[in-house]
Scaffold this motif. Structure first.
Motif, PDB file in Angstrom:
ATOM      1  N   GLY A  83     -49.670 -49.788  76.037  1.00 42.16           N
ATOM      2  CA  GLY A  83     -49.513 -49.279  74.686  1.00 42.16           C
ATOM      3  C   GLY A  83     -48.848 -47.914  74.655  1.00 42.16           C
ATOM      4  O   GLY A  83     -48.875 -47.160  75.634  1.00 42.16           O
ATOM      5  N   ILE A  84     -48.204 -47.633  73.520  1.00 43.42           N
ATOM      6  CA  ILE A  84     -47.622 -46.309  73.282  1.00 43.42           C
ATOM      7  C   ILE A  84     -48.026 -45.880  71.883  1.00 43.42           C
ATOM      8  O   ILE A  84     -48.049 -46.701  70.952  1.00 43.42           O
ATOM      9  CB  ILE A  84     -46.085 -46.323  73.450  1.00 43.42           C
ATOM     10  CG1 ILE A  84     -45.520 -44.894  73.321  1.00 43.42           C
ATOM     11  CG2 ILE A  84     -45.422 -47.269  72.464  1.00 43.42           C
ATOM     12  CD1 ILE A  84     -44.049 -44.798  73.699  1.00 43.42           C
ATOM     13  N   SER A  85     -48.382 -44.628  71.711  1.00 42.13           N
ATOM     14  CA  SER A  85     -48.924 -44.166  70.432  1.00 42.13           C
ATOM     15  C   SER A  85     -47.858 -43.533  69.551  1.00 42.13           C
ATOM     16  O   SER A  85     -46.799 -43.114  70.032  1.00 42.13           O
ATOM     17  CB  SER A  85     -50.038 -43.139  70.689  1.00 42.13           C
ATOM     18  OG  SER A  85     -49.486 -41.945  71.230  1.00 42.13           O
ATOM     19  N   HIS A  86     -48.172 -43.446  68.248  1.00 44.11           N
ATOM     20  CA  HIS A  86     -47.309 -42.725  67.324  1.00 44.11           C
ATOM     21  C   HIS A  86     -47.104 -41.290  67.802  1.00 44.11           C
ATOM     22  O   HIS A  86     -45.994 -40.748  67.731  1.00 44.11           O
ATOM     23  CB  HIS A  86     -47.929 -42.695  65.915  1.00 44.11           C
ATOM     24  CG  HIS A  86     -47.737 -43.956  65.134  1.00 44.11           C
ATOM     25  ND1 HIS A  86     -48.485 -45.083  65.352  1.00 44.11           N
ATOM     26  CD2 HIS A  86     -46.872 -44.259  64.125  1.00 44.11           C
ATOM     27  CE1 HIS A  86     -48.095 -46.029  64.518  1.00 44.11           C
ATOM     28  NE2 HIS A  86     -47.120 -45.564  63.759  1.00 44.11           N
ATOM     29  N   GLU A  87     -48.184 -40.693  68.286  1.00 45.32           N
ATOM     30  CA  GLU A  87     -48.114 -39.293  68.703  1.00 45.32           C
ATOM     31  C   GLU A  87     -47.157 -39.092  69.863  1.00 45.32           C
ATOM     32  O   GLU A  87     -46.415 -38.097  69.897  1.00 45.32           O
ATOM     33  CB  GLU A  87     -49.520 -38.788  69.069  1.00 45.32           C
ATOM     34  CG  GLU A  87     -50.489 -38.661  67.908  1.00 45.32           C
ATOM     35  CD  GLU A  87     -51.021 -40.011  67.417  1.00 45.32           C
ATOM     36  OE1 GLU A  87     -51.537 -40.072  66.283  1.00 45.32           O
ATOM     37  OE2 GLU A  87     -50.910 -41.001  68.186  1.00 45.32           O
ATOM     38  N   GLN A  88     -47.152 -40.012  70.809  1.00 43.70           N
ATOM     39  CA  GLN A  88     -46.240 -39.893  71.948  1.00 43.70           C
ATOM     40  C   GLN A  88     -44.783 -39.982  71.487  1.00 43.70           C
ATOM     41  O   GLN A  88     -43.924 -39.237  71.970  1.00 43.70           O
ATOM     42  CB  GLN A  88     -46.528 -40.993  72.966  1.00 43.70           C
ATOM     43  CG  GLN A  88     -47.798 -40.775  73.775  1.00 43.70           C
ATOM     44  CD  GLN A  88     -48.125 -41.974  74.649  1.00 43.70           C
ATOM     45  OE1 GLN A  88     -48.312 -43.095  74.149  1.00 43.70           O
ATOM     46  NE2 GLN A  88     -48.190 -41.750  75.952  1.00 43.70           N
ATOM     47  N   ILE A  89     -44.511 -40.894  70.566  1.00 46.07           N
ATOM     48  CA  ILE A  89     -43.142 -41.047  70.075  1.00 46.07           C
ATOM     49  C   ILE A  89     -42.740 -39.833  69.247  1.00 46.07           C
ATOM     50  O   ILE A  89     -41.623 -39.314  69.382  1.00 46.07           O
ATOM     51  CB  ILE A  89     -43.008 -42.345  69.260  1.00 46.07           C
ATOM     52  CG1 ILE A  89     -43.322 -43.560  70.138  1.00 46.07           C
ATOM     53  CG2 ILE A  89     -41.595 -42.468  68.686  1.00 46.07           C
ATOM     54  CD1 ILE A  89     -43.396 -44.867  69.388  1.00 46.07           C
ATOM     55  N   GLU A  90     -43.625 -39.379  68.397  1.00 44.74           N
ATOM     56  CA  GLU A  90     -43.316 -38.204  67.578  1.00 44.74           C
ATOM     57  C   GLU A  90     -43.062 -36.970  68.436  1.00 44.74           C
ATOM     58  O   GLU A  90     -42.168 -36.178  68.142  1.00 44.74           O
ATOM     59  CB  GLU A  90     -44.446 -37.957  66.586  1.00 44.74           C
ATOM     60  CG  GLU A  90     -44.457 -38.968  65.447  1.00 44.74           C
ATOM     61  CD  GLU A  90     -45.648 -38.828  64.524  1.00 44.74           C
ATOM     62  OE1 GLU A  90     -46.654 -38.191  64.947  1.00 44.74           O
ATOM     63  OE2 GLU A  90     -45.574 -39.343  63.390  1.00 44.74           O
ATOM     64  N   GLN A  91     -43.822 -36.797  69.499  1.00 43.20           N
ATOM     65  CA  GLN A  91     -43.578 -35.661  70.383  1.00 43.20           C
ATOM     66  C   GLN A  91     -42.212 -35.779  71.032  1.00 43.20           C
ATOM     67  O   GLN A  91     -41.471 -34.793  71.143  1.00 43.20           O
ATOM     68  CB  GLN A  91     -44.655 -35.567  71.464  1.00 43.20           C
ATOM     69  CG  GLN A  91     -44.334 -34.458  72.475  1.00 43.20           C
ATOM     70  CD  GLN A  91     -45.508 -34.048  73.318  1.00 43.20           C
ATOM     71  OE1 GLN A  91     -46.644 -34.099  72.866  1.00 43.20           O
ATOM     72  NE2 GLN A  91     -45.238 -33.627  74.540  1.00 43.20           N
TER      73      GLN A  91
END
Length: 311
Positions: free
Chosen positions: A233-241
């Motif tokens: 999985g990959i989170s919204h937070e990781q992509i936003e960062q």
């Protein structure tokens, strides 16, 4: 608005009027739903670039192919019916069972108009139908495999194949003008423009695609940068960062710049296709610049940021 749009407004008005007339002759509720879909496509909305290439490509090729105004308009008209048909099929694939009994019959009526227009110019033994088979196979493989294969990282051109039937305008125009030898060059240029168009869509839709577990090239790019396996999985937070702090979009946009170089290879054949590709590249770069500007304003202090947004 650029010449690639403005020079063809009269053509587009004729084409849309003809599409409305033809859909208006369909039976009952198919007519009403078809007209609604045509209106939703919003082909004359200058702020909606998603459908431009399918609508305008036959017109952009008019000078190099030397087909008549009427033929180029009718090929564009065919592409409108084809575009809505494939969108309906995509909708059924994404949400099977939800209104399929109503959508699929309408889709087939639209496909009938699509095929009828092309059949009026290309008999059964025309090489055109070989290109039709090829593009349809490209589309079928792309829409069924995009969640199994990492197109952006492993097989970039297949991102374009989700819209492969758009290239029927290339094959049709050049066959009619006895310039079949030019088809591969214009196919490639069209593919690269379609890749950039999909990249721009993916920047706008990554949150929705992540939530719905749809393939998204920006998400795939961030995964590759962070070395996160596809099954993890990959989170919204990781992509936003990655987007807002780590300059991910700058590196992502480098692929769009490379795509544009490939489109420029047909400068003498389709200058407005190149202009459209440049427009898409600028749109993507503008998103990147806006993010960088907002970040710099935040770094300089919250008041400056608030003033830039509200004054």
């Amino acid at each position: 608005m650029e010449k690639w749009y403005l020079e063809y407004e009269e053509d587009m008005q004729w084409i849309l009027a003809e599409a409305e007339r033809m859909i208006g002759e369909m039976p009952g509720h198919f007519r009403d739903r078809g007209l609604d879909l045509l209106e939703q496509a919003d082909l004359l909305n200058k702020n909606n670039s998603n459908n431009y290439i399918s609508f305008l490509l036959p017109l952009w090729l008019r000078n190099s192919s030397q087909v008549s105004i009427q033929i180029s308009r009718r090929l564009s008209l065919a592409n409108i019916f084809g575009m809505i048909y494939f969108q309906l099929v995509d909708d059924v694939m994404d949400s099977p069972g939800e209104g399929s009994a109503e959508i699929l019959p309408l889709a087939n009526l639209l496909q009938l108009e699509f095929i009828s227009i092309y059949s009026s110019y290309f008999p059964a033994d025309s090489p055109f139908w070989g290109y039709y088979r090829t593009y349809l196979q490209q589309w079928a493989e792309a829409v069924t495999q995009e969640n199994q294969e990492n197109f952006f990282i492993e097989h970039l051109v297949r991102m374009a194949h989700k819209a492969a039937p758009v290239k029927l305008a290339v094959a049709g125009s050049l066959i009619l003008s006895d310039q079949v030898h030019l088809i591969p060059r214009l196919e490639d240029a069209t593919d690269y423009a379609l890749i950039t168009l999909q990249m721009l869509d993916d920047v706008m839709d990554w949150k929705k695609d992540l939530g719905e577990r749809n393939y998204n090239s920006l998400v795939a790019f961030v995964r590759a940068e962070l070395k996160i396996p596809d099954e993890q999985g990959i989170s919204h937070e990781q992509i936003e960062q990655a987007i807002y702090i780590d300059d991910c979009l700058i590196r992502y946009s480098e692929q769009a710049s490379a795509n544009h170089v490939q489109v420029q290879a047909v400068h003498e054949l389709a200058p407005h296709l190149i202009d459209f590709s440049h427009h898409l590249l600028e749109e993507l770069q503008n998103v990147t610049r806006n993010i960088e500007r907002d970040r710099m304003l935040l770094q300089s202090g919250g008041l400056n940021y608030w003033l830039s947004k509200n004054v």
